[in-house]
Scaffold this active site. Structure first.
Site, short mmCIF file in Angstrom:
data_model
loop_
_atom_site.label_atom_id
_atom_site.label_comp_id
_atom_site.label_asym_id
_atom_site.label_seq_id
_atom_site.Cartn_x
_atom_site.Cartn_y
_atom_site.Cartn_z
N ASP A 448 45.18 45.78 43.69
CA ASP A 448 46.14 45.94 42.60
C ASP A 448 45.45 45.56 41.30
OD1 ASP A 448 48.21 45.72 40.73
OD2 ASP A 448 49.64 44.92 42.18
N HIS A 449 45.25 46.56 40.42
CA HIS A 449 44.47 46.32 39.20
C HIS A 449 45.19 45.43 38.19
CE1 HIS A 449 40.88 46.84 37.05
NE2 HIS A 449 40.68 48.13 37.27
N ARG A 450 46.47 45.12 38.42
CA ARG A 450 47.14 44.16 37.55
C ARG A 450 46.60 42.75 37.79
NH1 ARG A 450 53.26 45.18 39.25
NH2 ARG A 450 52.19 44.99 41.26
#
Length: 478
Positions: A448-450
């Protein structure tokens, strides 16, 4: 209802998982006239998380089963009536198909809860449903008989428009549960045109299906006999598709339905990034064979390449704990988890499930092997509990067992990363300056790039690869 010192008690569908609202009855183990005892399992139900056996909390003689096997029942609805000797009389639940008449509600009796925090207490009141006062809608027309064979099937005149009596007043929403609203949306049915039959004017699943059937405007030819399919071989219920010989429909419910909804939610809410790396795992495969032959992890303990992949990932997480995280949407915070609950994706007849090993990072290699073996065996038997599938923090999916080299795995909801372990193949590889056959696999890490940027994700994947290439690093890095 009493007879001497005997009272009729109702056993209600309990909340067998946190936040679940319904369950499907898979099998009844008792029938009317049978004697049951406190704690005896009377049926097996399937929820959106798992199949669970339900024990009854009192002793007596079964008077009635309110629902047949295959029925989907809301949590809190009575499913079985038992005549209990010496018990205080309990108010009998209304028949399942009957519409509940408005009446003053008394203090609700405590609902049996097997897992989770339990249901909310207190009564719930719905506002009265308003209509425009028109006459009730006519019943749906009887099915039209199939016409004699012709060049093309004759169209059937559309059903008459639904009478205004079943329409809600301007600005109001029809009363229906979220799953029923989703079903109506999928079938293209406007809930405002559906005649409700549920209690207090609530639209049910059956109402939506009836509306969809009535809306069909073409009579389709009968389906040809369906031969045994892969779905049937797997024990899944199938329905022939009219007009398409050999096609079947597999009902999407329970675990499969929950998985589908979770994957769609994950794919469109978490920004996925996937990285890949090829690894020479020759030394790891040698270590697997050595551990199998020596039995040093314990008698009867199953040793597989997946075990060492799991240990390698846990070691990488120990070096980079920020990847063991979840996203708190309400607080807009990243929660770095204290324990690594390692999920293992498992394919079962009921669908894909992801049970997890609690606090896997604290286990030795031997303890991890035992936990992994128990997890896989329990999943294969369909006995995984809802508790074993909640609270996961990172997952491994072993696509290599199907001969697949790699993939782009979708994150398990609430987790920051998932590792795909591909097939191990003999490939030409440069080893010590020479091209020789080596055992090679491909790893894929989705994150998850967040929460996980490219640097962190790359470091974790590189560490897993490095450990599998030189498994001695499990000792030096662990």
């Amino acid at each position: 209802m009493t007879n001497g010192t005997t009272a009729l008690r109702e056993f209600k569908m309990p909340d067998v998982g946190e936040g679940l609202t319904e369950a499907e009855i898979l099998t009844w183990y008792v029938k009317p006239g049978d004697t049951v005892t406190d704690g005896q399992v009377v049926c097996e139900v399937e929820t959106a998380k798992a199949a669970v056996e339900l024990p009854i909390p009192f002793t007596g003689v079964v008077e009635a089963l309110h629902f047949p096997a295959g029925a989907t029942v809301d949590v809190g609805t009575a499913i079985i009536a038992v005549a209990v000797a010496g018990a205080a009389p309990a108010e009998a639940a209304p028949a399942p198909a009957a519409a509940a008449a408005p009446a003053a509600e008394t203090e609700p009796e405590r609902r049996e809860v097997l897992v989770g925090y339990g249901p909310r207490t207190g009564s719930v009141q719905r506002r009265a449903r308003r209509t425009n006062g028109a006459a009730p809608a006519a019943a749906p027309a009887a099915p039209v008989a199939a016409p004699a064979p012709v060049a093309a099937p004759a169209p059937v005149a559309p059903a008459a428009p639904v009478a205004p009596a079943v329409l809600v007043a301007e600005g109001e929403r029809p009363l229906a549960k979220p799953p029923v609203r989703k079903l109506a949306k999928d079938l293209g049915i406007d809930l405002r045109t559906v005649r409700p039959t549920g209690p207090n004017g609530v639209v049910t699943r059956e109402d939506v299906h009836a509306a969809a059937t009535a809306a069909q405007t073409v009579v389709e030819p009968a389906a040809a006999p369906v031969t045994e399919s892969v779905a049937e071989q797997a024990g899944l219920p199938v329905t022939p598709v009219a007009g398409a010989a050999g096609d079947v429909r597999v009902p999407v419910k329970g675990v499969r339905k929950a998985t589908a909804q979770a994957m769609v939610a994950s794919a469109f809410t978490a920004p996925h990034v996937t990285e890949f790396v090829q690894v020479d795992v020759t030394r790891t495969m040698k270590l697997v064979r050595k551990l199998k032959e020596s039995g040093e992890l314990g008698a009867g303990v199953r040793v597989s390449p997946l075990l060492l992949v799991a240990k390698a990932l846990l070691t990488a997480i120990k070096r980079h704990p920020e990847i063991n995280a979840s996203w708190d949407e309400a607080a807009q915070e990243i929660v770095i988890r204290g324990a690594v609950n390692l999920g293992i994706a498992a394919a079962t007849p009921r669908g894909l499930i992801v049970p997890n090993i609690k606090d896997a990072g604290a286990k030795t290699l031997s303890q991890l092997a035992v936990s992994l073996g128990e997890l896989v065996e329990t999943a294969r038997q369909g006995k995984t509990s809802p508790a074993d599938m909640s609270g996961g923090s990172v997952t491994i999916t072993n696509v290599g067992v199907f001969g697949v080299d790699t993939g782009t795995p979708i994150l398990n909801p609430g987790e920051a990363a998932i590792l795909a372990f591909g097939a191990v193949r003999d490939l030409p590889w440069v080893h010590k300056g020479k091209v020789v056959p080596r055992q090679v696999t491909t790893l894929a890490l989705s994150f998850d790039h967040r929460m996980v940027d490219g640097e962190l994700g790359s470091k974790v994947l590189a560490d897993v690869a490095a450990i599998l290439e030189y498994p001695k690093r499990l000792i030096t890095w662990g």
